[in-house]
Design a protein around this motif. Structure first.
Motif, PDB file in Angstrom:
ATOM      1  N   ALA A   1       0.819  -1.197   0.000  1.00 42.02           N
ATOM      2  CA  ALA A   1       0.000   0.000   0.000  1.00 42.02           C
ATOM      3  C   ALA A   1       0.862   1.260   0.000  1.00 42.02           C
ATOM      4  N   SER A   2       1.993   1.187   0.687  1.00 39.30           N
ATOM      5  CA  SER A   2       2.790   2.402   0.824  1.00 39.30           C
ATOM      6  C   SER A   2       3.877   2.488  -0.245  1.00 39.30           C
ATOM      7  N   LYS A   3       3.895   1.508  -1.128  1.00 37.92           N
ATOM      8  CA  LYS A   3       4.965   1.461  -2.120  1.00 37.92           C
ATOM      9  C   LYS A   3       5.069   2.731  -2.958  1.00 37.92           C
ATOM     10  N   LYS A   4       3.910   3.244  -3.359  1.00 38.46           N
ATOM     11  CA  LYS A   4       3.907   4.389  -4.277  1.00 38.46           C
ATOM     12  C   LYS A   4       4.584   5.601  -3.671  1.00 38.46           C
ATOM     13  N   LYS A   5       4.328   5.783  -2.369  1.00 36.59           N
ATOM     14  CA  LYS A   5       4.866   6.979  -1.723  1.00 36.59           C
ATOM     15  C   LYS A   5       6.370   6.867  -1.472  1.00 36.59           C
ATOM     16  N   GLU A   6       6.834   5.633  -1.412  1.00 40.39           N
ATOM     17  CA  GLU A   6       8.220   5.431  -1.008  1.00 40.39           C
ATOM     18  C   GLU A   6       9.234   6.107  -1.916  1.00 40.39           C
ATOM     19  N   LYS A   7      10.183   6.738  -1.280  1.00 43.13           N
ATOM     20  CA  LYS A   7      11.331   7.266  -2.029  1.00 43.13           C
ATOM     21  C   LYS A   7      12.274   6.097  -2.287  1.00 43.13           C
ATOM     22  N   PRO A   8      13.492   6.382  -2.708  1.00 41.09           N
ATOM     23  CA  PRO A   8      14.405   5.254  -2.942  1.00 41.09           C
ATOM     24  C   PRO A   8      14.324   4.257  -1.790  1.00 41.09           C
ATOM     25  N   LYS A   9      14.247   2.993  -2.137  1.00 44.95           N
ATOM     26  CA  LYS A   9      14.000   1.968  -1.131  1.00 44.95           C
ATOM     27  C   LYS A   9      15.187   1.833  -0.189  1.00 44.95           C
ATOM     28  N   ARG A  10      14.877   1.880   1.065  1.00 46.92           N
ATOM     29  CA  ARG A  10      15.924   1.769   2.047  1.00 46.92           C
ATOM     30  C   ARG A  10      15.377   0.947   3.205  1.00 46.92           C
ATOM     31  N   THR A  11      15.817  -0.273   3.299  1.00 49.61           N
ATOM     32  CA  THR A  11      15.328  -1.110   4.383  1.00 49.61           C
ATOM     33  C   THR A  11      16.404  -1.225   5.444  1.00 49.61           C
ATOM     34  N   PHE A  12      15.986  -1.725   6.588  1.00 51.96           N
ATOM     35  CA  PHE A  12      16.922  -1.835   7.700  1.00 51.96           C
ATOM     36  C   PHE A  12      18.066  -2.795   7.347  1.00 51.96           C
ATOM     37  N   TYR A  13      17.702  -3.907   6.739  1.00 58.60           N
ATOM     38  CA  TYR A  13      18.737  -4.850   6.336  1.00 58.60           C
ATOM     39  C   TYR A  13      19.090  -4.579   4.890  1.00 58.60           C
ATOM     40  N   GLN A  14      20.051  -3.679   4.704  1.00 57.23           N
ATOM     41  CA  GLN A  14      20.288  -3.216   3.347  1.00 57.23           C
ATOM     42  C   GLN A  14      21.031  -4.221   2.492  1.00 57.23           C
ATOM     43  N   THR A  15      21.935  -4.921   3.102  1.00 60.71           N
ATOM     44  CA  THR A  15      22.750  -5.806   2.269  1.00 60.71           C
ATOM     45  C   THR A  15      22.345  -7.254   2.449  1.00 60.71           C
ATOM     46  N   GLU A  16      22.586  -7.994   1.399  1.00 59.04           N
ATOM     47  CA  GLU A  16      22.296  -9.411   1.419  1.00 59.04           C
ATOM     48  C   GLU A  16      23.052 -10.105   2.547  1.00 59.04           C
ATOM     49  N   LYS A  17      24.268  -9.634   2.748  1.00 62.33           N
ATOM     50  CA  LYS A  17      25.134 -10.257   3.738  1.00 62.33           C
ATOM     51  C   LYS A  17      24.522 -10.153   5.139  1.00 62.33           C
ATOM     52  N   LYS A  18      24.024  -8.987   5.441  1.00 59.58           N
ATOM     53  CA  LYS A  18      23.389  -8.763   6.740  1.00 59.58           C
ATOM     54  C   LYS A  18      22.209  -9.721   6.906  1.00 59.58           C
TER      55      LYS A  18
END
Ligand SMILES: [Zn+2]
Length: 204
Positions: free
Chosen positions: A96-113
């Motif tokens: 639902a909030s996808k449209k509003k989102e600016k560049p995607k930035r999640t807490f776990y940014q890297t695959e390694k994490k």
């Protein structure tokens, strides 16, 4: 709500048994598919229980055993066969909030994490499962009158859930595992604390 809860709320073991071709009589009894059963010994309701061979569980266990599937696969099959939408609340919110989102930035940014978190969670959950198995024996009431110990109750209540968690982490698809992290990451942390606390209070 995760896929297991959603499926269990929407389908009973009885409905699944009927869907997959078993004859359920009016008392809710059915010939047990898990042993050579000539007279119906299995009761199917929300869950199932065979009075002859002792097989029992919920609708997901039933389908998992019946089709030899992992629990997550069984849940997906049920969702598909009974047309249950299984988007989790978080997935819905994220969509639902996808449209509003600016560049995607999640807490776990890297695959390694993410991989690190996953390994750690599997370690914690296996450890906990092992402890629960121990508690089931160590704290089992010795007489029918004896009051149940908290650890015994916890073991009875949590085992199935932890098995699901592990199954999901080990066999699940990436998207499901990411959702698990977002939905239940806190629960894993809580479990880790719970074990530390138990071990502190019960030093051997
Ligand atoms: Zn049986």
């Amino acid at each position: 709500m995760n896929i297991f809860q959603t499926v269990k709320e929407n389908v009973t073991a009885r409905q699944a048994a009927e869907q997959y071709g078993l004859k359920v009589n009016k008392n809710g009894m059915v010939c047990c598919p898990f042993h050579d059963d000539r007279h119906p010994s299995m009761k199917v309701d929300r869950g199932f229980c065979c009075f002859a061979c002792g097989a029992k569980g919920d609708v997901i266990t039933f389908v998992a055993d019946f089709f030899h599937l992992a629990p997550l696969e069984a849940a997906k099959k049920l969702a598909e066969d009974f047309q249950i939408p299984v988007f989790t609340d978080n997935a819905r919110k994220r969509n639902a909030s996808k449209k509003k989102e600016k560049p995607k930035r999640t807490f776990y940014q890297t695959e390694k994490k993410f991989e690190e978190w996953e390994r750690e969670s599997i370690r914690i959950l296996s450890d906990y499962l092992h402890l629960l198995e121990e508690w089931k024996i160590r704290y089992a009431p010795k007489t029918p009158e004896e009051e149940w110990k908290a650890e015994f109750i916890e073991a009875c209540q949590q085992t199935e859930k932890i098995n699901y968690y592990l199954d999901l982490l080990v066999f699940g698809e990436l998207q499901d595992r990411i959702e698990f992290l977002l939905d239940s990451g806190k629960d894993v942390k809580r479990i880790e604390k719970r074990m530390e606390e138990y071990r502190r209070n019960n030093k051997e």
